[in-house]
Design a protein around this motif. Structure first.
Motif, PDB file in Angstrom:
ATOM      1  N   GLY A  91       0.779  -1.244   0.000  1.00 12.27           N
ATOM      2  CA  GLY A  91       0.000   0.000   0.000  1.00 12.27           C
ATOM      3  C   GLY A  91       0.799   1.277   0.000  1.00 12.27           C
ATOM      4  O   GLY A  91       0.379   2.273   0.567  1.00 12.27           O
ATOM      5  N   GLN A  92       1.970   1.263  -0.603  1.00  8.16           N
ATOM      6  CA  GLN A  92       2.751   2.492  -0.566  1.00  8.16           C
ATOM      7  C   GLN A  92       2.677   3.275  -1.863  1.00  8.16           C
ATOM      8  O   GLN A  92       3.189   4.378  -1.949  1.00  8.16           O
ATOM      9  N   PRO A  95      -2.329   5.683  -5.549  1.00  7.97           N
ATOM     10  CA  PRO A  95      -3.177   4.922  -6.470  1.00  7.97           C
ATOM     11  C   PRO A  95      -3.453   5.646  -7.789  1.00  7.97           C
ATOM     12  O   PRO A  95      -3.691   4.996  -8.792  1.00  7.97           O
ATOM     13  N   GLU A  96      -3.408   6.972  -7.777  1.00  3.50           N
ATOM     14  CA  GLU A  96      -3.792   7.680  -9.001  1.00  3.50           C
ATOM     15  C   GLU A  96      -2.670   7.741 -10.009  1.00  3.50           C
ATOM     16  O   GLU A  96      -2.898   8.015 -11.181  1.00  3.50           O
ATOM     17  N   GLY A 139      -3.717  -0.434  -8.785  1.00  5.53           N
ATOM     18  CA  GLY A 139      -4.798  -1.408  -8.777  1.00  5.53           C
ATOM     19  C   GLY A 139      -4.656  -2.457  -9.871  1.00  5.53           C
ATOM     20  O   GLY A 139      -5.258  -3.515  -9.807  1.00  5.53           O
TER      21      GLY A 139
ATOM     22  N   ARG B 327     -11.797  -3.966  -4.444  1.00  2.00           N
ATOM     23  CA  ARG B 327     -10.589  -3.304  -4.907  1.00  2.00           C
ATOM     24  C   ARG B 327     -10.961  -2.051  -5.690  1.00  2.00           C
ATOM     25  O   ARG B 327     -11.968  -2.013  -6.386  1.00  2.00           O
ATOM     26  N   ARG B 328     -10.100  -1.078  -5.564  1.00  2.00           N
ATOM     27  CA  ARG B 328     -10.348   0.198  -6.235  1.00  2.00           C
ATOM     28  C   ARG B 328     -10.357   0.006  -7.750  1.00  2.00           C
ATOM     29  O   ARG B 328      -9.441  -0.561  -8.326  1.00  2.00           O
ATOM     30  N   ARG B 641      -6.920   7.742   0.913  1.00  2.00           N
ATOM     31  CA  ARG B 641      -5.505   7.563   0.606  1.00  2.00           C
ATOM     32  C   ARG B 641      -4.643   7.728   1.842  1.00  2.00           C
ATOM     33  O   ARG B 641      -3.489   8.126   1.768  1.00  2.00           O
ATOM     34  N   ARG B 643      -3.240   5.612   3.752  1.00  2.00           N
ATOM     35  CA  ARG B 643      -2.018   4.822   3.842  1.00  2.00           C
ATOM     36  C   ARG B 643      -0.914   5.293   2.895  1.00  2.00           C
ATOM     37  O   ARG B 643       0.193   5.597   3.354  1.00  2.00           O
TER      38      ARG B 643
END
Lengths: 226, 738, 174
Positions: A91-92, A95-96, A139, B327-328, B641, B643
């Motif tokens: 999780g580091q 995500p975008e 993802g 999941r995203r 977000r 984390r």
């Protein structure tokens, strides 16, 4: 040889709970040291102290001869950004951002122009068997791929010390080994010191030597192995 | 289940409490707004109803009005003081059973008058030579509220001798007082068509409600992930989806009920200040801002039901899966077809140029849907604009904060836009209102450059011809003595003018060249002419002063022609204008009162000013609401977000960089879509002005930009308010206790 | 090969008769494979011959049960050396490791240190195997993997035992 990073008699409590009760540690330049110990033994806390994320209640932490525990939060942040690299369990990745942008992030933060940062990030994709993954988002990556991207991000700015906290904790053994092979290989190649926190012996076996933390102390005095 | 839901809602920890309060606040705002709108609609109806009696003699009496044996002489007219309209009714009873207007205890006898409270104050505060001397007799009482549309109405009812009253202009005998509200009467001249107001109030309420609904939605989704985990855990151990829905609904119901109660309190608080907004041109009586039982019931039941529906919808994911948050996934990017409604709306407004319907009701019916389509088009197209803007930004980004923010937006432009959509609508409404009203006002300003505020005109029109006195009336000397008056001259009836045969060369009146020579701004005479026939001085300004055609009338003959109009040039001061007016009214009580150009301009701009005020209310009310949903969604984005952000911070990324990410990703859509909204607003205003008024948009003044900037700054402040959250949420302990 | 040392270790606790030694051995280390009496006495005989134990006659009558065995200095030194020295890290060490831990606990010695020493030895071996795996061919790597997984299993057992030393100590000292 003098130690690149060193902790002496470090103690730290979270409220009433003592996490470290006088732990000592040293790692020389280019050395890979595994920090082992059961859950709750304080090994992650020791890593956080060494990396300047936490400030110990007592004892001293030195990096290249400078007292980290006496630095301001700003200086420690700068140190973490410029000299240290980090790989965590999961999780580091932001995500975008695409994988490549995630890798380029430390360079961008360091003020490198975007095109230059992206091409330097690109090199790491080949190096870490990630070719073709540049445009993916977190993802869309498998656990092992995400960990390798995180590894590339940790190493792209050529840190002096790489802190890895259970880097294979969320991976199966084959994938974990792949990540560890690349981690150790890259670190040796760059001469990066690695502090590797793990509870898995097979991960610790990648290190040059190991220390064992138990109840907030380093149980096995160093120097016996190797 | 219900009791468990109740427990979770009320004692479910700080997070649940914050959510409860936020949803309740959103519901309260919504309820308050709906109630205020309903009350305002009711108030328009009440206000209109109070106008009914003023239509006596003007509108056809209906069978509902009680008929009296002795008719009443009735002569209504409109008078002005300092550009404020005064309703003046001169009346005389012909017997003991004459009808009596509302608000009076008895009919005024000859030499007596009743005044409205505001006029009473004005009379007391103004020198008699400026106002009081216009009205024959003395004050005997105050007109009651039932006859006054607004607390600021200026009304006077003057009693006369029947013989005297019969000679007044427009005097007629009436045997009943008109009692039907102007909105139900086609022939009424005074009052409003309520249908238009209902529609406009509806739009305003919609413009306000939209951000509120967005806010409720955002608040419900606040910490949704955490709550979904909780519900998913319950599903996993065997709770049926029905039980979960019940619990969720109970939680929302508690918030909705609290919010509804608070909403009624909000309404009671804003009732007074809202009543003071003169959006029909005059403020309301606060007691007119009432709610019917049906209103109360609808809101008290409807809003909680709507809130429950929202809660139920927002949890439909959990009802499906016991495995919790999936999941995203990157949502599908918005497509360009989202632009279609917006373009269609603009095309419609464009098409209306030259296809404008005749009556104002029909105009409302075509323009309003056009604006509504543009507004909804803006909401539909907003995500697309956000995406395009963020993609551009992402391509050009050099700093990590810009890159992260731009990527996050292009990833989920719907989410990014949702946060600012309320604000964007408010900006659109404001831009349209300010554009249209500003242009109309400025057109008014430029129209009367030839014949400005410094003139008082007194016309002597007798229905088919000008029939003023000949020679120089005695009042001339008195007027010339008024401080501030610079000149008095006359327009006289053109002997060659025949109303059946309109001939532009032979206008209705003539003017001496010796007078005109003192007023070059009004035009000039051809060489050698002594008398000319001007047509209309009040032409649109800007062009050269015209040369009026000569008329074969000698100066001595001119003196013997009846006066068509007394023109008084003055310095435009209230004292000069009103003393002149008072002198003229006293000298000629049986013709229509004199007027100055300013009277009309102010009268028509007053209503526009009301709309501007309403637009201000819209933007000022939607700003904080939009700001709240902005804050809620920024906070939501942060917890999404938590984390990666806290790990970034561990790796040495400074808080400042993260703050910049958060700021940028809310400011970016705000600015992009705000720009689009402003442009669309002004374009729509221009299209409307072209079609409806055949004029061109005047760019709005600095006040508009100040307001827009203030709105944006306020939103920034709201976003900045969420930043301490970032510090807390990304502390090292978050990364430790994963 | 561990039987003599285990018996010596049991003797270091206290001088014992042969049947006592067999009983304790079976209870703690036998686990379904009881030590035959013959082997006990043969082993004790060999130990006595090497001077690691001495026999004292304290009981009445004759027969093997009358004899009590006492550990000598030589024997004690050998037990100590054996306990301190890590076992060569190879797979399937469970019996030896276990015997050593239990004996250490019985004798009140620092079992934890023994385990740590053993862990280090294991890790060192794993490091070597990892190096083989990283640098060698696939066959070497596969073979190394096999050893690594077994060593890892031992290490896990060492960790688990280390975590349960207190309870185990209570069990063997009761």
């Amino acid at each position: 040889m003098t130690a690149l990073i060193e902790a002496r008699e470090v103690a730290l409590s979270f409220g009433e709970t003592p996490a470290l009760r006088g732990a000592s540690f040293r790692a020389e330049a280019g050395e890979i040291v595994a920090v082992m110990g059961p859950s709750g033994s304080g090994k992650s806390t020791l890593l956080h102290c060494l990396a300047g994320i936490l400030v110990p209640d007592s004892g001293e932490v030195k990096f290249a001869g400078d007292r980290i525990d006496q630095m301001s939060e700003t200086r420690r942040s700068a140190l973490r950004r410029d000299r240290f690299g980090f790989v965590f369990q999961f999780g580091q990745l932001v995500p975008e951002l695409t994988a490549q942008e995630n890798v380029a992030l430390p360079l961008l933060l360091g003020g490198v122009r975007r095109t230059a940062a992206m091409s330097r990030a690109q090199e790491w994709f080949e190096r870490l068997d990630l070719s073709g993954m540049e445009g993916r988002r977190s993802g869309e990556l498998s656990g092992g791929q995400a960990q390798r991207v995180a590894l590339a991000r940790a190493l792209v700015a050529q840190p002096q010390v790489l802190f890895a906290d259970e880097p294979t904790g969320a991976l199966d053994s084959l994938t974990g080994e792949h990540v560890m092979d690349l981690l150790v290989g890259s670190a040796k190649e760059q001469g990066t010191t690695v502090v590797l926190v793990t509870h898995e012996a097979r991960v610790a076996a990648y290190a040059d030597r190991e220390i064992i933390v138990r109840d907030g102390r380093v149980a096995v005095p160093e120097g016996l192995a190797s | 289940m219900i009791r468990l839901g109740l427990r979770l809602a009320i004692a479910g920890g700080r997070e649940a409490f914050v959510r409860l309060i936020t949803i309740a606040a959103a519901v309260a705002l919504g309820v308050g707004l709906v109630l205020a709108t309903l009350a305002a609609m009711n108030a328009v109806h009440s206000l209109n109803h109070r106008y009914a009696w003023m239509n006596t003699g003007l509108a056809q009496a209906t069978s509902a009005d009680s008929v009296h044996a002795d008719p009443l002489w009735w002569a209504p007219r409109q008078d002005y003081f300092d550009a404020q309209s005064i309703a003046r009714i001169d009346l005389a009873a012909t017997g003991p059973d004459s009808p009596m207007p509302p608000g009076l205890s008895r009919l005024p006898g000859p030499g007596e008058y009743f005044v409205s409270p505001k006029l009473h104050d004005l009379l007391a505060a103004t020198p008699a030579e400026q106002l009081g001397d216009r009205y024959p007799g003395h004050e005997v009482g105050i007109i009651g509220d039932s006859a006054l549309p607004s607390p600021t109405s200026l009304v006077i009812i003057i009693g006369h001798d029947p013989a005297e009253a019969a000679k007044l202009p427009e005097a007629r005998q009436v045997s009943s007082i008109f009692g039907t509200s102007p909105e139900d009467c086609a022939s009424c001249l005074v009052g409003y068509r309520a249908a238009g107001f209902d529609l406009i109030l509806g739009v305003v309420a919609g413009a306000l409600l939209f951000p509120v609904l967005i806010f409720i939605g955002t608040a419900t989704r606040l910490t949704a992930a955490r709550r979904e985990q909780r519900y998913a855990a319950m599903r996993l151990i065997g709770a049926t989806s029905g039980q979960i829905s019940k619990m969720a609904v109970v939680e929302a119901a508690v918030a909705a009920v609290i919010g509804t109660f608070a909403g009624f309190a909000v309404f009671l608080l804003v009732r007074q200040p809202l009543a003071a907004i003169p959006f029909t041109g005059d403020p309301f009586y606060p007691e007119d801002m009432t709610l019917s039982v049906a209103n109360v019931l609808w809101v008290a039941l409807g809003v909680p039901v709507a809130a429950l529906a929202v809660a139920w919808l927002s949890l439909r994911r959990v009802r499906v899966s016991p495995l919790g948050v999936t999941r995203r996934v990157t949502p599908k990017p918005p497509r360009a077809y989202r632009l279609i409604p917006l373009l269609a709306g603009l095309a419609w407004l464009y098409y209306l140029n030259g296809h404008r319907p005749r009556t104002s009701i029909e105009q409302v019916a075509v323009f309003l849907p056009g604006f509504l389509v543009v507004m909804s088009g803006l909401v539909i197209a907003g995500p697309w604009f956000t995406m395009v803007g963020s993609r551009l930004l992402a391509r050009r980004a050099q700093t990590p904060s810009t890159l992260i923010a731009a990527r996050r937006l292009s990833d989920n432009p719907q989410g990014g836009f949702r946060a600012v959509s309320g604000l964007v609508l408010a900006l659109f409404v404001t831009s349209v209102a300010v554009g249209v009203i500003g242009t109309i006002t400025s057109d008014h300003g430029s129209r009367t450059s030839r014949f400005d505020d410094g003139y008082v005109r007194h016309m002597f029109w007798a229905g088919d011809r000008y029939a003023g006195p000949t020679g120089t009336p005695a009042v001339t000397a008195q007027i010339e003595g008024v401080p501030g008056v610079t000149d008095v001259f006359f327009l006289r009836a053109n002997p060659n003018f025949a109303s059946e045969v309109p001939d532009p060369a032979a206008g209705p009146y003539v003017m001496a060249c010796s007078d005109l020579a003192r007023h070059p701004e009004l035009g000039s005479c051809p060489a050698g002419a002594a008398v000319v026939a001007p047509t209309d001085f009040a032409v649109i300004g800007g062009g050269p002063a015209p040369v009026w055609p000569a008329v074969p009338v000698t100066p001595s003959d001119f003196e013997q022609l009846p006066i068509a109009s007394i023109q008084v040039a003055n310095d435009g001061s209230t004292g000069a204008v009103e003393r002149t007016r008072t002198l003229l009214e006293a000298a000629y009580p049986d013709v229509r009162p004199p007027y100055s150009e300013k009277d009309f301009t102010t009268d028509s701009t007053k209503m526009f000013a009301g709309w501007v005020q309403l637009a201000n209310v819209v933007i000022l009310a939607s700003l904080p609401i939009a700001g709240c949903s902005l804050a809620a969604s920024v906070a939501g984005g942060l917890s999404d977000r938590k984390r990666p952000f806290s790990l970034l911070r561990l790796t040495g990324v400074s808080l400042r960089t993260l703050r910049r990410v958060v700021l940028l990703e809310s400011v970016m859509p705000l600015l992009v879509v705000a720009a689009v909204a402003i442009v669309m607003g002004l374009v729509s205003a221009q299209l409307f002005l072209r079609a409806q008024m055949e004029t061109t948009l005047v760019p709005p003044g600095w006040e508009y930009y100040v307001m827009v900037a203030a709105g944006l700054v306020l939103s920034l402040a709201v976003i900045a308010g969420t930043l301490p959250l970032l510090t807390r949420m990304t502390g090292p302990e978050v990364a430790r206790n994963e | 090969m561990t039987v003599p040392l285990t018996l010596l270790g049991l003797l270091e606790r206290e001088p014992s008769h042969g049947y006592e030694l067999k009983r304790d051995y079976d209870a703690y280390f036998g686990r379904g494979r009881p030590l035959p009496f013959g082997q006990v006495y043969a082993t004790l005989g060999r130990l006595a011959r090497d001077g690691k134990v001495v026999i004292s006659d304290v009981g009445k009558g004759d027969g093997p049960d009358r004899k009590r065995y006492i550990i000598t200095e030589v024997g004690a030194t050998e037990v100590d050396a054996w306990l301190t020295e890590p076992v060569e890290p190879e797979p399937h060490l469970q019996t030896i490791l276990f015997s050593k831990v239990v004996l250490a606990l019985m004798l009140g010695r620092p079992a934890e240190e023994y385990l740590d020493t053993q862990r280090r030895a294991h890790l060192q071996r794993m490091r070597e195997l990892t190096e083989v795996r990283r640098t060698g061919g696939l066959v070497d790597a596969l073979l190394a993997d096999h050893s690594l997984f077994h060593l890892e299993a031992d290490l896990r057992w060492i960790d688990l035992t280390a975590a349960r030393l207190d309870s185990l100590a209570k069990e063997v000292r009761k």
